[in-house]
Design a protein around this motif. Structure first.
Motif, PDB file in Angstrom:
ATOM      1  N   GLY A 107     -49.172  13.782 -32.295  1.00  0.00           N
ATOM      2  CA  GLY A 107     -48.722  13.070 -33.489  1.00  0.00           C
ATOM      3  C   GLY A 107     -47.945  11.815 -33.134  1.00  0.00           C
ATOM      4  N   ALA A 108     -47.629  11.045 -34.184  1.00  0.00           N
ATOM      5  CA  ALA A 108     -46.947   9.766 -33.970  1.00  0.00           C
ATOM      6  C   ALA A 108     -45.486   9.966 -33.593  1.00  0.00           C
ATOM      7  CB  ALA A 108     -47.054   8.909 -35.224  1.00  0.00           C
ATOM      8  N   THR A 109     -44.870  11.024 -34.116  1.00  0.00           N
ATOM      9  CA  THR A 109     -43.443  11.230 -33.842  1.00  0.00           C
ATOM     10  C   THR A 109     -43.208  11.435 -32.345  1.00  0.00           C
ATOM     11  OG1 THR A 109     -43.337  12.281 -35.998  1.00  0.00           O
ATOM     12  CG2 THR A 109     -41.405  12.510 -34.620  1.00  0.00           C
ATOM     13  N   TYR A 133     -38.438   5.086 -41.093  1.00  0.00           N
ATOM     14  CA  TYR A 133     -38.784   6.489 -40.797  1.00  0.00           C
ATOM     15  C   TYR A 133     -37.646   7.124 -39.992  1.00  0.00           C
ATOM     16  CZ  TYR A 133     -41.593  10.398 -38.991  1.00  0.00           C
ATOM     17  OH  TYR A 133     -42.070  11.638 -38.664  1.00  0.00           O
ATOM     18  N   ASN A 182     -43.432   2.827 -44.528  1.00  0.00           N
ATOM     19  CA  ASN A 182     -42.759   3.970 -45.136  1.00  0.00           C
ATOM     20  C   ASN A 182     -41.266   3.678 -45.071  1.00  0.00           C
ATOM     21  OD1 ASN A 182     -41.742   6.426 -45.954  1.00  0.00           O
ATOM     22  ND2 ASN A 182     -42.297   7.514 -44.079  1.00  0.00           N
ATOM     23  N   ASP A 210     -45.390   0.931 -35.270  1.00  0.00           N
ATOM     24  CA  ASP A 210     -45.772   2.184 -35.918  1.00  0.00           C
ATOM     25  C   ASP A 210     -46.813   1.846 -36.995  1.00  0.00           C
ATOM     26  OD1 ASP A 210     -45.955   4.436 -37.526  1.00  0.00           O
ATOM     27  OD2 ASP A 210     -43.810   4.876 -37.461  1.00  0.00           O
ATOM     28  N   TYR A 213     -50.131   4.159 -41.004  1.00  0.00           N
ATOM     29  CA  TYR A 213     -50.842   3.953 -42.285  1.00  0.00           C
ATOM     30  C   TYR A 213     -51.852   2.809 -42.171  1.00  0.00           C
ATOM     31  CZ  TYR A 213     -47.088   6.996 -43.828  1.00  0.00           C
ATOM     32  OH  TYR A 213     -46.226   8.065 -43.946  1.00  0.00           O
ATOM     33  N   SER A 241     -51.716   7.820 -36.134  1.00  0.00           N
ATOM     34  CA  SER A 241     -51.719   9.264 -36.375  1.00  0.00           C
ATOM     35  C   SER A 241     -53.020   9.690 -37.050  1.00  0.00           C
ATOM     36  CB  SER A 241     -50.534   9.612 -37.282  1.00  0.00           C
ATOM     37  OG  SER A 241     -50.628  10.942 -37.719  1.00  0.00           O
ATOM     38  N   LYS A 244     -52.497  11.246 -40.675  1.00  0.00           N
ATOM     39  CA  LYS A 244     -52.495  10.420 -41.880  1.00  0.00           C
ATOM     40  C   LYS A 244     -53.914  10.009 -42.262  1.00  0.00           C
ATOM     41  CE  LYS A 244     -47.986  10.255 -41.747  1.00  0.00           C
ATOM     42  NZ  LYS A 244     -47.165  10.993 -42.679  1.00  0.00           N
ATOM     43  N   LYS A 252     -50.984  17.449 -36.084  1.00  0.00           N
ATOM     44  CA  LYS A 252     -50.121  16.714 -35.159  1.00  0.00           C
ATOM     45  C   LYS A 252     -50.890  16.149 -33.971  1.00  0.00           C
ATOM     46  CE  LYS A 252     -46.331  16.236 -35.667  1.00  0.00           C
ATOM     47  NZ  LYS A 252     -45.618  15.203 -36.493  1.00  0.00           N
TER      48      LYS A 252
HETATM   49  C1  LIG Z   1     -43.812   5.646 -40.610  1.00  0.00           C
HETATM   50  C2  LIG Z   1     -44.176   6.969 -40.028  1.00  0.00           C
HETATM   51  N1  LIG Z   1     -44.285   7.087 -38.706  1.00  0.00           N
HETATM   52  C3  LIG Z   1     -44.608   8.259 -38.138  1.00  0.00           C
HETATM   53  C4  LIG Z   1     -44.844   9.382 -38.896  1.00  0.00           C
HETATM   54  C5  LIG Z   1     -45.160  10.689 -38.206  1.00  0.00           C
HETATM   55  O1  LIG Z   1     -46.501  10.912 -37.984  1.00  0.00           O
HETATM   56  P1  LIG Z   1     -46.961  12.276 -37.291  1.00  0.00           P
HETATM   57  O2  LIG Z   1     -47.030  13.305 -38.359  1.00  0.00           O
HETATM   58  O3  LIG Z   1     -48.298  11.955 -36.701  1.00  0.00           O
HETATM   59  O4  LIG Z   1     -45.947  12.608 -36.257  1.00  0.00           O
HETATM   60  C6  LIG Z   1     -44.724   9.317 -40.282  1.00  0.00           C
HETATM   61  C7  LIG Z   1     -44.918  10.529 -41.103  1.00  0.00           C
HETATM   62  O5  LIG Z   1     -44.447  10.639 -42.197  1.00  0.00           O
HETATM   63  C8  LIG Z   1     -44.385   8.075 -40.857  1.00  0.00           C
HETATM   64  O6  LIG Z   1     -44.261   7.945 -42.185  1.00  0.00           O
END
Ligand SMILES: Cc1ncc(COP(=O)(O)O)c(C=O)c1O
Length: 393
Positions: A107-109, A133, A182, A210, A213, A241, A244, A252
């Motif tokens: 995942g991105a996090t 975020y 976001n 990031d 989206y 990600s 999304k 993830k």
């Molecule tokens: C701006 C932003 N970056 C990263 C993420 C996290 O993505 P992932 O679920 O792939 O970790 C989100 C999820 O809400 C997000 O809004």
């Protein structure tokens, strides 16, 4: 009798000085719990309430049945890295080497914290543009870095490049940017990207971009990936990600693209904080990506939801802010209530039966603007039910 004292001491876990003393339960968890308690329509947390394409599930199932269930290569399944490299080259005109410059992440996090840990040393400064975020700040703090918070212009949420320029110091190691954004739903223009390049020219500042989206830009707009800008691409980690893009936030799986010297450092950390990402998901995603239609059709899919939601909100006392991308719609509620944002969200959930997220939750200072965020990644019936309730206010 000394025994009871020893026993009671032994029963206590050793005291730990928190690495993140200011972090508590997030507002997303709080609002979701409140939404459950009150049977509210949950437009708070950002995830779809509809399923992914079953063809994607089949592709993952097939990979499992084929026995693709053991560790993949550390950087990710080659077919998926190639599919990412091809997509980015086709859409944004920059070719990342699939072997050296693309890594699949959990995942991105995880990608964000890994990139931060890879490049930020204790005492380094990292600029974040607020609201943002919630993982950015703690990731920087865990690396020993200092979070330098630069506000986006209140209410319009456009980047202010003079403020960003003034925040740069000799200690600035990186800036984290996010478009589509976001929580505000704004999307950067080509001019914004050019301004970022200008501000950073002549510095060693890295960009963590990031772009989760990336496939949700509306009204015929173009996603301004930093990959489009050769000068920025040279100093950037691009983070996205699959959660999304393909409506599978719970899987993830995401990815990072970066020039080889940056990616070398990224992988040094990645191999020790996750090592690898689950194998069958990667094979399934690689096969599914052979058809670009699902991500090419995503802007239209979400734009229809945005338009439906906005049309409904137009008949309420909420004031709409622009939603140019992402799956978020922000609204000003000042005509309905003078409560603070979090209190308003609690009231909205318990009394009106619709959960939202206060924008103040995305600012370290809790800055108040009488704005809340709704997520419209929901079935039409869910949106209609929420709108019916919101229209009564
Ligand atoms: C701006 C932003 N970056 C990263 C993420 C996290 O993505 P992932 O679920 O792939 O970790 C989100 C999820 O809400 C997000 O809004």
């Amino acid at each position: 009798m000394s025994t009871p004292i020893v026993e009671s001491l032994a029963a206590q876990p050793p005291r730990v000085d928190s690495r993140l003393p200011h972090v508590g339960t997030t507002i997303f968890t709080v609002m979701s719990a409140l939404a459950n308690e009150h049977g509210a329509v949950n437009l708070g947390q950002g995830f779809p309430d509809f399923d992914c394409d079953l063809a994607l599930v089949d592709a993952v199932n097939q990979a499992m049945r084929e026995g693709l269930n053991q560790y993949p290569p550390m950087a990710g399944v080659p077919a998926l890295r190639k599919a990412v490299s091809d997509k980015v080259a086709t859409l944004y005109g920059h070719r990342y080497d699939a072997d050296r410059e693309v890594t699949i992440t959990a995942g991105a996090t995880q990608a964000i914290i890994t990139a931060v840990l890879a490049v930020v040393h204790p005492g380094d400064e990292v600029i974040v543009l607020e609201p943002c975020y919630d993982s950015y700040g703690p990731s920087i703090e865990l690396a020993g870095g200092r979070v330098v918070r630069v506000p986006l212009t209140p209410r319009s949420f456009r980047p202010d490049f003079d403020l960003i320029r003034r925040a740069l110091t000799s200690r600035t190691r990186a800036i984290i940017v996010n478009t589509p954004h976001n929580p505000s739903g704004t999307a950067w223009s080509e001019h914004d990207i050019e301004s970022l390049a200008q501000v950073l020219r002549g510095t060693d500042v890295l960009v963590l971009s990031d772009e989760v989206y990336e496939h949700m830009v509306f009204d015929g707009g173009t996603h301004q990936s930093v990959a489009r800008h050769p000068e920025l691409a040279q100093r950037s980690f691009i983070i996205s990600s699959f959660g999304k893009t393909y409506h599978v936030t719970g899987w993830k799986v995401g990815y990072v693209c970066a020039p080889a010297p940056l990616m070398d450092e990224f992988r040094k950390v990645h191999q020790f904080n996750v090592f690898t990402v689950n194998t069958p998901m990667q094979h399934g995603l690689a096969r599914y990506m052979a058809d670009p239609a699902p991500y090419l059709e995503l802007p239209g899919f979400y734009q229809a939801k945005r338009d439906r939601f906005r049309a409904g909100l137009a008949g309420t006392r909420f004031r709409l802010l622009p939603s140019e991308g992402s799956y978020f719609q922000c609204v000003d509620y000042s005509a309905i209530s003078q409560l603070k944002e979090e209190d308003f969200c609690r009231w909205l959930t318990s009394e009106a039966g619709v959960a939202a997220i206060p924008l103040s939750a995305f600012y370290a200072s809790g800055f108040e603007q009488q704005i809340v965020r709704f997520c419209f990644a929901k079935q039409d019936a869910t949106l209609d039910k929420a709108l019916e309730r919101l229209a009564r206010l």
